[in-house]
Scaffold this active site. Structure first.
Site, PDB file in Angstrom:
ATOM      1  N   ARG A  34      16.606  23.389   7.584  1.00  0.00           N
ATOM      2  CA  ARG A  34      17.386  22.181   7.361  1.00  0.00           C
ATOM      3  C   ARG A  34      18.111  22.291   6.019  1.00  0.00           C
ATOM      4  NH1 ARG A  34      12.282  20.681   9.248  1.00  0.00           N
ATOM      5  NH2 ARG A  34      12.274  19.525  11.236  1.00  0.00           N
ATOM      6  N   LYS A  40       9.504  18.882   6.117  1.00  0.00           N
ATOM      7  CA  LYS A  40       9.318  17.431   6.136  1.00  0.00           C
ATOM      8  C   LYS A  40       7.859  17.108   5.863  1.00  0.00           C
ATOM      9  CE  LYS A  40      13.011  15.812   9.206  1.00  0.00           C
ATOM     10  NZ  LYS A  40      13.300  15.116  10.479  1.00  0.00           N
ATOM     11  N   HIS A  77      23.481  20.927  10.303  1.00  0.00           N
ATOM     12  CA  HIS A  77      22.483  20.794  11.363  1.00  0.00           C
ATOM     13  C   HIS A  77      22.934  21.522  12.622  1.00  0.00           C
ATOM     14  CE1 HIS A  77      18.648  18.931  12.200  1.00  0.00           C
ATOM     15  NE2 HIS A  77      19.050  18.670  13.428  1.00  0.00           N
ATOM     16  N   ARG A 114      21.795  24.940  12.477  1.00  0.00           N
ATOM     17  CA  ARG A 114      20.388  24.992  12.908  1.00  0.00           C
ATOM     18  C   ARG A 114      20.318  25.121  14.432  1.00  0.00           C
ATOM     19  NH1 ARG A 114      15.151  23.311  11.292  1.00  0.00           N
ATOM     20  NH2 ARG A 114      14.093  21.813  12.653  1.00  0.00           N
ATOM     21  N   HIS A 138       8.956  22.427  13.809  1.00  0.00           N
ATOM     22  CA  HIS A 138       8.612  21.324  14.712  1.00  0.00           C
ATOM     23  C   HIS A 138       7.093  21.265  14.903  1.00  0.00           C
ATOM     24  CE1 HIS A 138      12.869  21.541  16.718  1.00  0.00           C
ATOM     25  NE2 HIS A 138      12.868  20.893  15.585  1.00  0.00           N
ATOM     26  N   TYR A 177      16.480  23.591  23.570  1.00  0.00           N
ATOM     27  CA  TYR A 177      17.332  24.777  23.435  1.00  0.00           C
ATOM     28  C   TYR A 177      17.276  25.689  24.655  1.00  0.00           C
ATOM     29  CZ  TYR A 177      17.500  23.079  18.678  1.00  0.00           C
ATOM     30  OH  TYR A 177      17.676  22.278  17.582  1.00  0.00           O
TER      31      TYR A 177
END
Length: 397
Positions: free
Chosen positions: A233, A257, A331, A334, A357, A366
C-alpha cells in the site's frame, strides 16, 4: 523494528487529540482502547469525525425553532452522557441513517438557482463506514469498558446491535471487471518503467519541470517499481525505513495495517532501482542522511519524508503521460501486481500473505480478474456447436 511515525501520522495524531477535546470524556477512553489494539491512527481519526457528526445531529432540533424536538436536549455534544446513549431508540438511529442518505453534501449547492443540478448524496460505502464506526463505539461501551467503582460496563444496552451494515450488491466478477479496466498489464510494466526513465522528459517544456524531473526520476522509478513488484500500500511505502531494506536477503520490512510488522520479498529489478536511488539520495536531497524514511522530497531546501499524497500525485503524473491522460492511483498498482501474480501461476494463499490480507476472501477477487479461460472456454463451446452443426448438415446432404 520500532515503529516511527511519519510526519503525516504525527498530524493525524494531533488531529485525534483535538477531536477528543470536542467530544464527551468517554471517547478518550475509547481511543485508548483502540490504540492498545493497534488500530491505525487514520482509522481512529476517521471514526472520531463520524462521532462528531452523529453527536451534533443528536442535539439539533428535528423541527426548526423547536429545541424540544432534539433527540438529546443538551447545549453541547460534550454533555451527551452514557445514559443518553444507552437509552437511544432504534427508530432514532434509523432516522439518523436516513438523514445521512438524504443530506446534500455538495458544498456548491448553496446556489439556490442550480441546486437541482448539484445535489450529491453519500454513497452506500460512506453510510457503511459511519455505521461501522458507531458499532465499534457501542461495542466498547457495552462490552469492552469497565466502571472502576462498579466493575460494570459503561452501558448495558447496545442499540447498534440492531442495525445492519448496508452492503453494495455486486458480483465479484463485476467488481473484477471494473478494477481490471484501470490496471497496468504485466506485459506493460517494464515498458512503463522504461517510459519514465527515457521518454517522460520529452513531454516536459518548462525548464523548472525538467530540472525537478532530473532530480527526482530515480526516486520515482524506485517507488513505482516497488509498488508494482510487491503490491504494498502507498502508506506502507511512505513509512518504509532505510533499515527496513535488506539487500542481501532481498526483502523489505514494513508496517501493515494495525501496525503489524511484516517482511516481504522483492524482485531483482525493484531492488536494483532502490539501490540506484539510494546511491544519489543524499546528494540530491539535502540532509537526507538524517532522515530514516526511504522516500524523501525537498521542502524549503531540506529533505523530509515523501507524503502519501505526494506519492499519489507521482503515480498519477506518470500514468497520465503513459496512458494519454488516464491517470491511475497507487492502489491500482497494487491490483496490477496481484493480477500479474495470479496470471503467472501464483498461489492465492501466498498472494494473501504478500498483500497483507487476513484471509483469501478479498484476495480471491483477483482470480476473476486473471482468469481469461472463461472467455476462451465460451468461444471454444461456440466453435464446437458450429462444428457439430456443420457435421450434421454434411451427413444429411
Amino acid at each position: 523494528m520500532a515503529n516511527i511515525l511519519t510526519p503525516e501520522d504525527e498530524k493525524i495524531k494531533e488531529s485525534i487529540n483535538n477531536l477528543q477535546k470536542e467530544l464527551p470524556y468517554y471517547i478518550r477512553l475509547y481511543v485508548l482502547y483502540k490504540e492498545s489494539n493497534e488500530t491505525s491512527f487514520k482509522t481512529i481519526q476517521q471514526y472520531l469525525y463520524r462521532y462528531k457528526i452523529f453527536f451534533n445531529w443528536l442535539i439539533v432540533p428535528q423541527e426548526e425553532g423547536k429545541p424540544e424536538t432534539a433527540i438529546i436536549q443538551v447545549p453541547d455534544i460534550k454533555e451527551i452522557t452514557l445514559e443518553h446513549l444507552e437509552n437511544l431508540k432504534l427508530s432514532e438511529v434509523n432516522l439518523f441513517i436516513a438523514s445521512l442518505k438524504e443530506e446534500n453534501i455538495n458544498k456548491e449547492s448553496k446556489n439556490k438557482k442550480r441546486t437541482y443540478k448539484l445535489v450529491k448524496n453519500r454513497n452506500i460505502k460512506s453510510i457503511a463506514v459511519m455505521i461501522s464506526a458507531l458499532k465499534s463505539l457501542f461495542v466498547f461501551l457495552s462490552k469492552k469498558s469497565e466502571d472502576e467503582e462498579t466493575g460494570e460496563t459503561f452501558i448495558s444496552r447496545n442499540v447498534m446491535d440492531k442495525v445492519d451494515i448496508p452492503i453494495k450488491r455486486e458480483t465479484s466478477q463485476n467488481r473484477a471487471e471494473k478494477i481490471s479496466s484501470v490496471i497496468i498489464p504485466g506485459n506493460e510494466m517494464e515498458g512503463f518503467i522504461q517510459f519514465i526513465e527515457t521518454e517522460y522528459i520529452k513531454t516536459l517544456e518548462l525548464k523548472q519541470s525538467i530540472t525537478t524531473f532530473n532530480r527526482d526520476y530515480r526516486r520515482d522509478i524506485a517507488l513505482i517499481s516497488l509498488l508494482l513488484s510487491t503490491g504494498i500500500r502507498v502508506g506502507e511505502a511512505a513509512s518504509l525505513l532505510i533499515r527496513g531494506i535488506n539487500f542481501k536477503r532481498q526483502t523489505i520490512t514494513i508496517n501493515r495495517k494495525g501496525n503489524k510488522e511484516d517482511t516481504i520479498p522483492v524482485i531483482d529489478s525493484a531492488m536494483d532501482h532502490l539501490r540506484e536511488y539510494l546511491k544519489i539520495r543524499d546528494e540530491k536531497y539535502k540532509n537526507a542522511a538524517e532522515c530514516e524514511f526511504v522516500f524523501v522530497s525537498l521542502y524549503k531546501g531540506e529533505a523530509r519524508p515523501l507524503s502519501r499524497r505526494s506519492m499519489e500525485n507521482i503515480v498519477k503524473k506518470y500514468t497520465e503521460a503513459y496512458f494519454d491522460g488516464s491517470g491511475i492511483s497507487p492502489h491500482k498498482l497494487r491490483h496490477s501486481f496481484a493480477v500479474d501474480f495470479v496470471k503467472n501461476g501464483g498461489d492465492i494463499t501466498v498472494l494473501r500473505d504478500l498483500l497483507g490480507h487476513t484471509d483469501t476472501t478479498i484476495t480471491s477477487l483477483y482470480l476473476n480478474m486473471a482468469n481469461d479461460d472463461k472467455i476462451q472456454m465460451l468461444r471454444k463451446m461456440e466453435e464446437n456447436r458450429f462444428r457439430a452443426l456443420e457435421e450434421e448438415q454434411e451427413e444429411n446432404m
